[in-house]
Design an enzyme around this catalytic site. Structure first.
Site, mmCIF file in Angstrom:
data_model
loop_
_atom_site.group_PDB
_atom_site.id
_atom_site.type_symbol
_atom_site.label_atom_id
_atom_site.label_comp_id
_atom_site.label_asym_id
_atom_site.label_seq_id
_atom_site.Cartn_x
_atom_site.Cartn_y
_atom_site.Cartn_z
ATOM 1 C CG ASP A 70 3.939 -1.968 -94.306
ATOM 2 O OD1 ASP A 70 4.811 -2.538 -94.970
ATOM 3 O OD2 ASP A 70 3.149 -2.560 -93.548
ATOM 4 C CE1 TYR A 119 8.552 -2.151 -89.607
ATOM 5 C CE2 TYR A 119 9.786 -4.196 -89.832
ATOM 6 C CZ TYR A 119 9.354 -2.986 -90.356
ATOM 7 O OH TYR A 119 9.716 -2.618 -91.627
#
Lengths: 238, 238
Positions: free
Chosen positions: A44, A102
């Site tokens: 992202d 993540y």
């Protein structure tokens, strides 16, 4: 030879083209006209990377261990090449990626800190940590994560497996960490937002299996901002 | 009433006048023309503050607990007021300060990280941690620290007491933490540089008591950069 490099970078206010910047440096070093850098996946926009992996092909005679220092000397300091290794000709950073990890960092204090404000998401309200710990566990396993992706990603399937999902607390900081075989567009930020909503009492942790089943983005929590998100690790089979 | 505020800030590339910025905000809030903010001491330029303390006098009727949010709404985000409390009229942030704690953060890896590069000092060479642990202990106690100050500070006495000096290691990071009754100009950065020189084998840890005794700046290690240094805590008597 095929080179695999480990990269870290810091979110930039102005859109920094990380791929382009590194490719340009490698072109100068190898004196080759065409260098294509293939990363393990697009992250992202605005996400911090502690350990992204990318590969490129070169005929350069420069020893592979010299590439990090050579590239680092030519790129912005907000990007760091940490290591490089030679891999087999058929290696592909994206296709061969087995696991990604993540981390989402929350600062649960009234005003956060000045120093780390761009490196974590400040949530000033009181959070029920025990309920959040239960909530995060519902995301482990193979699920259709359609409710937890933003429109814009164009994956054929929304099924992903999360091997582990854990919450750690250290004073004011809450770390949400997810290891899986892949993640949809904004998926970690929406899952994290849902877990925060559980902490705030807006969503009950017991409802999460149902929210997953209903595949409705509206039922999940809000997307937390990108600056709290880190790509920690990308793993391959030996 | 006299207010005591707890402040944190991030080092700025352009010289940010923290005192002036906060004073201006308090003037707007209190509608008073003269506000003088007295901090616990000047920190070296470029140092990060996790917990600086300052006081000011005001006749404002605004409840003390409203000051942090009111000031924070008017100042740059690189400064955060964390709390405020009312104190006795004779309170003085500098004169009444009993203990300060500073931390120096070293990243002992080849290239450091992109994300934290402005928040720690990268030392890529191999360091002998055991020798550094012995070295830091020599600084505990009451000493004349003349060898560990830069010219420019104008203190009458160079005698200070370090109550505790500790090294902690966490993966690639080394944290040097010092609590004392006061610190001379650049003192923590020079002590930290001396400890790093021990880790590099340039100075023997056994020599440190002698270096202290000789009071010669040339015999101590180099001054490490400001961006690895943090003012962690300022303490007062109850």
């Amino acid at each position: 030879m095929m080179e695999k490099i480990l990269i870290g970078w810091q979110k930039q206010p102005n859109k920094l083209n990380i791929q382009g910047e590194i490719e340009e440096a490698i072109k100068q070093i190898t004196k080759e006209e065409k260098i294509e850098l293939i990363a393990s996946g697009r992250t992202d926009a605005g996400v911090h990377a502690l350990g992204q992996v990318a590969n490129f092909k070169t005929n350069s005679k420069l020893p592979v261990e010299k590439f990090p220092i050579a590239i680092n000397s030519k790129i912005k300091k907000s990007i760091v090449i940490k290591s490089a290794e030679e891999v087999s000709e058929d290696f592909h950073s994206r296709y061969h990626c087995k696991r990604k990890t993540y981390r989402y960092i929350i600062n649960n204090s009234k005003y956060g800190t000045a120093i780390y404000r761009k490196l974590e998401c400040i949530i000033p309200q009181k959070l029920n940590i025990e309920e959040m710990e239960k909530a995060i566990k519902h995301f482990e396993g193979e699920h259709d994560f359609k409710a937890f992706k933003s429109t814009g990603g164009n994956n054929k399937s929304n099924v992903r497996t999360i091997y582990s999902a854990n919450l750690k607390k250290d004073n004011d900081r809450i770390y949400l960490e997810f290891t899986g075989n892949g993640f949809l567009y904004n998926m970690v930020r929406i899952i994290s937002g849902t877990i925060v909503d559980v902490g705030l009492g807006k969503i009950k942790q017991e409802e999460i299996p149902n929210i997953i089943k209903q595949k409705d983005r509206q039922k999940a929590g809000k997307t937390l901002p990108a600056h709290g998100l880190y790509l920690v690790k990308v793993e391959y089979e030996e």
